[in-house]
Design an enzyme around this catalytic site. Sequence first.
Site, PDB file in Angstrom:
ATOM      1  CE  LYS A  13      44.360  38.671  45.180  1.00 44.90           C
ATOM      2  NZ  LYS A  13      45.528  38.102  44.050  1.00 44.90           N
ATOM      3  NE  ARG A  88      49.073  42.324  47.736  1.00 46.08           N
ATOM      4  CZ  ARG A  88      48.015  42.669  46.610  1.00 46.08           C
ATOM      5  NH1 ARG A  88      47.021  43.239  46.969  1.00 46.08           N
ATOM      6  NH2 ARG A  88      48.347  42.287  45.735  1.00 46.08           N
ATOM      7  NE  ARG A 127      45.715  41.302  36.050  1.00 45.04           N
ATOM      8  CZ  ARG A 127      45.987  40.947  37.184  1.00 45.04           C
ATOM      9  NH1 ARG A 127      44.966  40.602  37.909  1.00 45.04           N
ATOM     10  NH2 ARG A 127      47.089  40.791  37.686  1.00 45.04           N
ATOM     11  NE  ARG A 160      47.120  45.191  37.713  1.00 48.13           N
ATOM     12  CZ  ARG A 160      46.973  44.414  38.843  1.00 48.13           C
ATOM     13  NH1 ARG A 160      45.722  43.896  38.882  1.00 48.13           N
ATOM     14  NH2 ARG A 160      47.920  44.344  39.747  1.00 48.13           N
ATOM     15  NE  ARG A 171      51.659  42.325  40.910  1.00 44.18           N
ATOM     16  CZ  ARG A 171      50.877  41.982  39.838  1.00 44.18           C
ATOM     17  NH1 ARG A 171      51.247  42.177  38.583  1.00 44.18           N
ATOM     18  NH2 ARG A 171      49.589  41.869  40.053  1.00 44.18           N
TER      19      ARG A 171
HETATM   20  P1  ADP Z   1      44.069  38.509  40.725  1.00 50.19           P
HETATM   21  O1  ADP Z   1      42.851  39.506  41.148  1.00 50.19           O
HETATM   22  O2  ADP Z   1      44.271  37.392  41.804  1.00 50.19           O
HETATM   23  O3  ADP Z   1      45.314  39.289  40.646  1.00 50.19           O
HETATM   24  P2  ADP Z   1      42.447  38.261  38.389  1.00 50.19           P
HETATM   25  O4  ADP Z   1      41.193  37.622  39.002  1.00 50.19           O
HETATM   26  O5  ADP Z   1      42.442  39.479  37.635  1.00 50.19           O
HETATM   27  O6  ADP Z   1      43.535  37.845  39.363  1.00 50.19           O
HETATM   28  O7  ADP Z   1      42.784  36.926  37.245  1.00 50.19           O
HETATM   29  C1  ADP Z   1      44.100  37.323  36.608  1.00 50.19           C
HETATM   30  C2  ADP Z   1      43.850  36.840  35.005  1.00 50.19           C
HETATM   31  O8  ADP Z   1      43.697  35.224  35.042  1.00 50.19           O
HETATM   32  C3  ADP Z   1      42.775  37.591  34.216  1.00 50.19           C
HETATM   33  O9  ADP Z   1      43.335  37.680  32.987  1.00 50.19           O
HETATM   34  C4  ADP Z   1      41.593  36.504  34.158  1.00 50.19           C
HETATM   35  O10 ADP Z   1      40.719  36.640  33.393  1.00 50.19           O
HETATM   36  C5  ADP Z   1      42.314  35.442  34.332  1.00 50.19           C
HETATM   37  N1  ADP Z   1      41.655  34.092  35.223  1.00 50.19           N
HETATM   38  C6  ADP Z   1      41.096  34.197  36.392  1.00 50.19           C
HETATM   39  N2  ADP Z   1      40.652  33.221  36.764  1.00 50.19           N
HETATM   40  C7  ADP Z   1      40.953  32.014  35.940  1.00 50.19           C
HETATM   41  C8  ADP Z   1      40.853  30.629  36.060  1.00 50.19           C
HETATM   42  N3  ADP Z   1      40.344  30.258  36.733  1.00 50.19           N
HETATM   43  N4  ADP Z   1      41.411  30.067  34.643  1.00 50.19           N
HETATM   44  C9  ADP Z   1      41.964  30.847  33.612  1.00 50.19           C
HETATM   45  N5  ADP Z   1      42.043  32.079  33.690  1.00 50.19           N
HETATM   46  C10 ADP Z   1      41.768  32.913  34.976  1.00 50.19           C
HETATM   47  P1  AMP Z   2      46.277  43.886  43.263  1.00 48.40           P
HETATM   48  O1  AMP Z   2      45.311  44.718  42.257  1.00 48.40           O
HETATM   49  O2  AMP Z   2      45.759  43.482  44.226  1.00 48.40           O
HETATM   50  O3  AMP Z   2      46.890  42.929  42.256  1.00 48.40           O
HETATM   51  O4  AMP Z   2      47.466  45.009  43.747  1.00 48.40           O
HETATM   52  C1  AMP Z   2      48.254  45.853  42.878  1.00 48.40           C
HETATM   53  C2  AMP Z   2      49.229  46.466  43.925  1.00 48.40           C
HETATM   54  O5  AMP Z   2      48.654  47.452  44.698  1.00 48.40           O
HETATM   55  C3  AMP Z   2      50.193  45.542  44.598  1.00 48.40           C
HETATM   56  O6  AMP Z   2      51.118  45.101  43.906  1.00 48.40           O
HETATM   57  C4  AMP Z   2      50.638  46.603  45.667  1.00 48.40           C
HETATM   58  O7  AMP Z   2      51.798  47.480  45.295  1.00 48.40           O
HETATM   59  C5  AMP Z   2      49.154  47.427  45.937  1.00 48.40           C
HETATM   60  N1  AMP Z   2      48.781  46.791  46.880  1.00 48.40           N
HETATM   61  C6  AMP Z   2      47.482  46.351  46.766  1.00 48.40           C
HETATM   62  N2  AMP Z   2      46.753  46.048  47.945  1.00 48.40           N
HETATM   63  C7  AMP Z   2      47.773  46.334  48.988  1.00 48.40           C
HETATM   64  C8  AMP Z   2      47.913  45.939  50.191  1.00 48.40           C
HETATM   65  N3  AMP Z   2      46.697  45.261  51.154  1.00 48.40           N
HETATM   66  N4  AMP Z   2      49.022  46.120  50.981  1.00 48.40           N
HETATM   67  C9  AMP Z   2      50.168  46.768  50.239  1.00 48.40           C
HETATM   68  N5  AMP Z   2      50.204  47.051  49.001  1.00 48.40           N
HETATM   69  C10 AMP Z   2      48.986  46.729  48.356  1.00 48.40           C
END
Ligand code: ADP
Ligand code: AMP
Length: 213
Positions: A13, A88, A127, A160, A171
Site C-alpha cells: 500500500k 481498518r 522491508r 520496523r 497483524r
Molecule cells: P504496506 O504499506 O501495505 O504495509 P509496503 O508498501 O511498505 O506495504 O511494502 C512492503 C514491502 O514490500 C516493502 O519492503 C516494499 O519495498 C515491498 N514491495 C511493495 N510492493 C512490492 C511488489 N509489488 N513486489 C515486491 N515487493 C514489493
Molecule cells: P501500517 O503502517 O499501516 O502498517 O500500520 C502500523 C500499525 O499502526 C498497525 O499495525 C496498527 O497498530 C496501527 N494503525 C495504523 N492505522 C490504523 C488504523 N486505521 N486503525 C487502528 N490501528 C492502526
Amino acid sequence: MRLILLGPPGVGKGTQAAAIIEKYSIPHISTGDIFRANIKGKTELGKKVEEYMNKGLLVPDDLVVSIVKDRIVKDDCKDGFLLDGFPRTVAQAEALDEELSKMSLVIDKVINIEAEKDILIERAIGRRICKDCGATYHVKFSPAKQDGICDKCGGELYQRKDDTLDTVEKRIEVYLEQTKPLIDYYAKKGLLLNVDGTKDKKEVFNDIVKALE
Ligand code: ADP
Ligand code: AMP
C-alpha cells in the site's frame, strides 16, 4: 479524488501510495506513518499507541478516527486525498462516511490490493525504511544501492519493530478478523477496485491507474 487504499499488511500500500499521490497530486494520509512520527517525537499520542503497534494490534478506533477527522479538513485535502491504512474496522469506515457526509463529500474509489500470506510475510520482514525521509526499500525486491543507506538522502535504514515474523503473523490475523470485512462494505457501495498485488510494483501501479480511469 478521494481514495482509500485497502489491503493486508505488507501488500504494498505505501509503495503504491507514493506513486499514486505523485500522479494525482493529492496528499498521502497514512495513519501508520502518523503514529510512527508521534512515537519518534515521544508525544502523548505516541505513548498511547506504541504498545498496540508493537504487539501488532489495532489502535483503538476513537484515537484513529479523531486524527483522520482533523487531517481531512486541512486545506491541502480540499481537492482530494489518499487514505492508506485507514479505515481498518467497519466502525472507522462508518465514522469516516459520517464525517464526509457532514462536508457533503464522498469517497470516490477504494483500491483493494491483495496477495497471499507467504508473499505478505516475505515483503514485510524484508522491508527497510529510511530514518530521515521515510523511503521504503526491500532487502530482496528493492534493495538500496549501498547496504543500510538510503539512495535518496543518505539516511540510515531501519527495520520496523512490528516487522518480525511473530508480529507480522499477528497483524495478518488482525487484518483477516477486523479489516477484511471492509472489502464487502465497500463492494456493496460499488466503490471497490480489486488489484492483484503479487505482480511487480510497476505493474501493480499500471493496473491501479487503469482501474481508476
Ligand atoms: P504496506 O504499506 O501495505 O504495509 P509496503 O508498501 O511498505 O506495504 O511494502 C512492503 C514491502 O514490500 C516493502 O519492503 C516494499 O519495498 C515491498 N514491495 C511493495 N510492493 C512490492 C511488489 N509489488 N513486489 C515486491 N515487493 C514489493
Ligand atoms: P501500517 O503502517 O499501516 O502498517 O500500520 C502500523 C500499525 O499502526 C498497525 O499495525 C496498527 O497498530 C496501527 N494503525 C495504523 N492505522 C490504523 C488504523 N486505521 N486503525 C487502528 N490501528 C492502526
